[in-house]
Design a protein around this motif. Structure first.
Motif, PDB file in Angstrom:
ATOM      1  N   THR A  28       3.169   5.558  -2.304  1.00  0.00           N
ATOM      2  CA  THR A  28       1.736   5.833  -2.261  1.00  0.00           C
ATOM      3  C   THR A  28       1.085   5.271  -1.005  1.00  0.00           C
ATOM      4  O   THR A  28      -0.030   5.654  -0.678  1.00  0.00           O
ATOM      5  CB  THR A  28       1.029   5.239  -3.495  1.00  0.00           C
ATOM      6  OG1 THR A  28       1.300   3.829  -3.562  1.00  0.00           O
ATOM      7  CG2 THR A  28       1.514   5.909  -4.781  1.00  0.00           C
ATOM      8  N   HIS A  29       1.770   4.365  -0.307  1.00  0.00           N
ATOM      9  CA  HIS A  29       1.208   3.770   0.908  1.00  0.00           C
ATOM     10  C   HIS A  29       1.851   4.399   2.134  1.00  0.00           C
ATOM     11  O   HIS A  29       3.078   4.491   2.235  1.00  0.00           O
ATOM     12  CB  HIS A  29       1.432   2.262   0.922  1.00  0.00           C
ATOM     13  CG  HIS A  29       0.530   1.531   1.872  1.00  0.00           C
ATOM     14  ND1 HIS A  29       0.736   1.529   3.241  1.00  0.00           N
ATOM     15  CD2 HIS A  29      -0.604   0.803   1.656  1.00  0.00           C
ATOM     16  CE1 HIS A  29      -0.222   0.824   3.817  1.00  0.00           C
ATOM     17  NE2 HIS A  29      -1.041   0.369   2.893  1.00  0.00           N
ATOM     18  N   SER A  30       1.026   4.807   3.089  1.00  0.00           N
ATOM     19  CA  SER A  30       1.531   5.566   4.236  1.00  0.00           C
ATOM     20  C   SER A  30       2.463   4.755   5.132  1.00  0.00           C
ATOM     21  O   SER A  30       3.315   5.319   5.815  1.00  0.00           O
ATOM     22  CB  SER A  30       0.357   6.084   5.074  1.00  0.00           C
ATOM     23  OG  SER A  30      -0.316   5.014   5.724  1.00  0.00           O
ATOM     24  N   GLU A 124      -5.508   1.347   1.338  1.00  0.00           N
ATOM     25  CA  GLU A 124      -5.700   2.705   1.851  1.00  0.00           C
ATOM     26  C   GLU A 124      -6.701   3.481   0.999  1.00  0.00           C
ATOM     27  O   GLU A 124      -6.761   3.329  -0.223  1.00  0.00           O
ATOM     28  CB  GLU A 124      -4.359   3.430   1.941  1.00  0.00           C
ATOM     29  CG  GLU A 124      -3.444   2.796   2.975  1.00  0.00           C
ATOM     30  CD  GLU A 124      -2.270   3.665   3.369  1.00  0.00           C
ATOM     31  OE1 GLU A 124      -1.896   3.637   4.556  1.00  0.00           O
ATOM     32  OE2 GLU A 124      -1.715   4.361   2.496  1.00  0.00           O
ATOM     33  N   TYR A 125      -7.467   4.326   1.672  1.00  0.00           N
ATOM     34  CA  TYR A 125      -8.549   5.088   1.046  1.00  0.00           C
ATOM     35  C   TYR A 125      -8.019   6.426   0.541  1.00  0.00           C
ATOM     36  O   TYR A 125      -7.476   7.215   1.312  1.00  0.00           O
ATOM     37  CB  TYR A 125      -9.668   5.333   2.053  1.00  0.00           C
ATOM     38  CG  TYR A 125     -10.377   4.081   2.519  1.00  0.00           C
ATOM     39  CD1 TYR A 125     -11.652   3.763   2.047  1.00  0.00           C
ATOM     40  CD2 TYR A 125      -9.777   3.218   3.436  1.00  0.00           C
ATOM     41  CE1 TYR A 125     -12.319   2.613   2.478  1.00  0.00           C
ATOM     42  CE2 TYR A 125     -10.425   2.072   3.872  1.00  0.00           C
ATOM     43  CZ  TYR A 125     -11.695   1.772   3.386  1.00  0.00           C
ATOM     44  OH  TYR A 125     -12.340   0.635   3.820  1.00  0.00           O
ATOM     45  N   VAL A 126      -8.217   6.658  -0.756  1.00  0.00           N
ATOM     46  CA  VAL A 126      -7.758   7.910  -1.366  1.00  0.00           C
ATOM     47  C   VAL A 126      -8.962   8.671  -1.919  1.00  0.00           C
ATOM     48  O   VAL A 126      -9.793   8.107  -2.643  1.00  0.00           O
ATOM     49  CB  VAL A 126      -6.737   7.646  -2.489  1.00  0.00           C
ATOM     50  CG1 VAL A 126      -6.299   8.965  -3.132  1.00  0.00           C
ATOM     51  CG2 VAL A 126      -5.522   6.891  -1.936  1.00  0.00           C
ATOM     52  N   MET A 231      -0.356  13.925  -3.828  1.00  0.00           N
ATOM     53  CA  MET A 231      -1.132  13.304  -2.761  1.00  0.00           C
ATOM     54  C   MET A 231      -0.581  13.676  -1.388  1.00  0.00           C
ATOM     55  O   MET A 231       0.624  13.653  -1.159  1.00  0.00           O
ATOM     56  CB  MET A 231      -1.118  11.777  -2.905  1.00  0.00           C
ATOM     57  CG  MET A 231      -2.018  11.051  -1.917  1.00  0.00           C
ATOM     58  SD  MET A 231      -1.851   9.237  -2.027  1.00  0.00           S
ATOM     59  CE  MET A 231      -2.353   8.956  -3.724  1.00  0.00           C
ATOM     60  N   VAL A 233      -1.121  12.798   2.870  1.00  0.00           N
ATOM     61  CA  VAL A 233      -1.595  11.724   3.732  1.00  0.00           C
ATOM     62  C   VAL A 233      -1.917  12.294   5.105  1.00  0.00           C
ATOM     63  O   VAL A 233      -1.169  13.106   5.646  1.00  0.00           O
ATOM     64  CB  VAL A 233      -0.549  10.579   3.846  1.00  0.00           C
ATOM     65  CG1 VAL A 233       0.790  11.080   4.363  1.00  0.00           C
ATOM     66  CG2 VAL A 233      -1.064   9.450   4.731  1.00  0.00           C
ATOM     67  N   TYR A 264      -5.151  14.685  -4.411  1.00  0.00           N
ATOM     68  CA  TYR A 264      -5.708  13.574  -3.645  1.00  0.00           C
ATOM     69  C   TYR A 264      -5.270  13.621  -2.181  1.00  0.00           C
ATOM     70  O   TYR A 264      -4.210  14.151  -1.846  1.00  0.00           O
ATOM     71  CB  TYR A 264      -5.274  12.231  -4.242  1.00  0.00           C
ATOM     72  CG  TYR A 264      -5.707  12.028  -5.666  1.00  0.00           C
ATOM     73  CD1 TYR A 264      -7.042  11.773  -5.978  1.00  0.00           C
ATOM     74  CD2 TYR A 264      -4.773  12.095  -6.709  1.00  0.00           C
ATOM     75  CE1 TYR A 264      -7.443  11.594  -7.294  1.00  0.00           C
ATOM     76  CE2 TYR A 264      -5.165  11.917  -8.022  1.00  0.00           C
ATOM     77  CZ  TYR A 264      -6.507  11.669  -8.319  1.00  0.00           C
ATOM     78  OH  TYR A 264      -6.904  11.498  -9.614  1.00  0.00           O
ATOM     79  N   ASN A 266      -4.860  10.870   1.005  1.00  0.00           N
ATOM     80  CA  ASN A 266      -4.841   9.492   1.497  1.00  0.00           C
ATOM     81  C   ASN A 266      -5.202   9.520   2.980  1.00  0.00           C
ATOM     82  O   ASN A 266      -4.517  10.171   3.779  1.00  0.00           O
ATOM     83  CB  ASN A 266      -3.440   8.906   1.274  1.00  0.00           C
ATOM     84  CG  ASN A 266      -3.303   7.479   1.766  1.00  0.00           C
ATOM     85  OD1 ASN A 266      -3.897   7.077   2.758  1.00  0.00           O
ATOM     86  ND2 ASN A 266      -2.470   6.708   1.083  1.00  0.00           N
ATOM     87  N   GLU A 268      -5.443   6.703   4.838  1.00  0.00           N
ATOM     88  CA  GLU A 268      -4.918   5.454   5.388  1.00  0.00           C
ATOM     89  C   GLU A 268      -5.959   4.335   5.387  1.00  0.00           C
ATOM     90  O   GLU A 268      -7.035   4.451   4.807  1.00  0.00           O
ATOM     91  CB  GLU A 268      -4.290   5.697   6.759  1.00  0.00           C
ATOM     92  CG  GLU A 268      -3.163   6.724   6.710  1.00  0.00           C
ATOM     93  CD  GLU A 268      -2.333   6.784   7.975  1.00  0.00           C
ATOM     94  OE1 GLU A 268      -1.165   7.196   7.878  1.00  0.00           O
ATOM     95  OE2 GLU A 268      -2.837   6.425   9.055  1.00  0.00           O
ATOM     96  N   VAL A 289      -5.385   2.448  -2.460  1.00  0.00           N
ATOM     97  CA  VAL A 289      -3.998   2.033  -2.638  1.00  0.00           C
ATOM     98  C   VAL A 289      -3.956   0.548  -2.294  1.00  0.00           C
ATOM     99  O   VAL A 289      -4.065   0.163  -1.125  1.00  0.00           O
ATOM    100  CB  VAL A 289      -3.035   2.825  -1.725  1.00  0.00           C
ATOM    101  CG1 VAL A 289      -1.605   2.318  -1.892  1.00  0.00           C
ATOM    102  CG2 VAL A 289      -3.116   4.314  -2.036  1.00  0.00           C
TER     103      VAL A 289
END
Length: 304
Positions: A28-30, A124-126, A231, A233, A264, A266, A268, A289
């Motif tokens: 879930t994190h870039s 991170e902004y989702v 999601m 990114v 969604y 993301n 980042e 995130v």
């Protein structure tokens, strides 16, 4: 015993391996994505080890080494080895970073002495893809107005980024760098190298992108990929500042493309940059995130 000898550099040829592993353990994190690692390798110097079905990532930037927690089935013995190694080779107060909440909870349960702290600068902004595509309601009124103004003021077209328009994008990046004075900004200088790598290896990385032209000139780009099943990114987004509303426009066009594919988007982290934080908050994120870091001042763990 886990050691530096077990790690090898992340290379473009490793893409299939990471795709297979992340299919089993979606991210879930870039920062954990293969694209981020290879594009930023010139600065972050990513390495990885594969131990007991887990991927362990390491990055070294400006002489500071940090490890990420194992990605794979929970193994208390392996986690203890990773923490020990992070304490040995980590050069700052956060030797183990990007710990997701579920892993952080497990680590604290097995060893309450661990000091895990929220790493707000790397949250991170989702956003809901539908919100970014439609900009509904009063809370998006100002952004919606800026997008409409751009569309009214500039005769523009939108098209996918392909190998055929790669040269034009390279020229666009040169103009963008000149406008931002990249040679005087350490971060931007490295970022433009990362974007250039992504464009050069678009096909190999399975990246997608959009560009906006005003007349015949490329004036904005975005590069993105699916992070997991629900999601996407946005890895990079750039626009020429002389076109008012250009960033709002490329954001909206990218979301309009992705809204039928994912729920969604993301966008980042803000890296603690106040202006970037304000800009991201204006779009009203659906959630963040969250990630945690291990504080070096923690008691040395004995993970059971």
């Amino acid at each position: 015993m886990l050691g530096k000898k077990d790690f090898k550099p992340v290379m473009l040829a490793d893409r299939a391996f990471f795709e297979r592993h992340y299919a089993l353990y979606p991210q879930t994190h870039s920062d954990n994505t293969f694209t981020s690692m290879v594009c930023w390798n010139h600065f972050m110097h990513y390495q990885y080890a594969y131990v007991k079905g887990n991927v362990i990532l390491s990055c070294t930037a400006a002489g500071v080494t940090r490890l990420h927690p194992p990605i794979g089935p929970h193994d208390p013995t392996l986690m203890r080895e990773v923490v020990r190694l992070a304490m040995e080779i980590g050069d700052d107060n956060k030797p183990l970073t990007l710990i997701d909440p579920e892993t952080a909870q497990w680590m604290k349960k097995t060893n309450p002495d661990l000091m895990l702290v929220p790493d707000l600068n790397h949250f991170e902004y989702v956003y809901r893809a539908l919100d970014l595509a439609e900009l509904p309601g009063k809370k998006y009124l100002k952004i919606r107005s800026q997008v409409n103004k751009f569309r009214k003021n500039y005769r523009h077209t939108v098209e996918p980024i392909t190998p055929e328009n790669r040269e034009e994008i390279t020229e666009f990046l040169i103009k963008w760098c000149e406008s931002k004075k990249c040679e005087e900004n350490f971060t931007l200088a490295h970022e433009i190298e990362a974007v250039s790598y992504a464009i050069e290896h678009l096909t190999e990385l399975h990246l997608r992108g959009l560009l906006i032209r005003v007349g015949s000139q490329v004036c904005a780009i975005s590069l993105f990929e699916c992070l997991n099943t629900d999601m996407a990114v946005i890895h990079f987004e750039k626009g020429l500042p002389e076109y008012q509303g250009i960033y709002k426009a490329i954001n909206s066009e990218t979301a309009a493309l992705l809204v039928n594919e994912v729920e969604y988007i993301n966008r980042e982290s803000d890296l603690g940059i106040s202006g970037l934080r304000k800009a991201k908050l204006r779009y009203h994120p659906h959630h963040m995130v969250e990630v945690y870091s291990l504080n070096r001042r923690t008691c040395f763990p004995v993970i059971k």
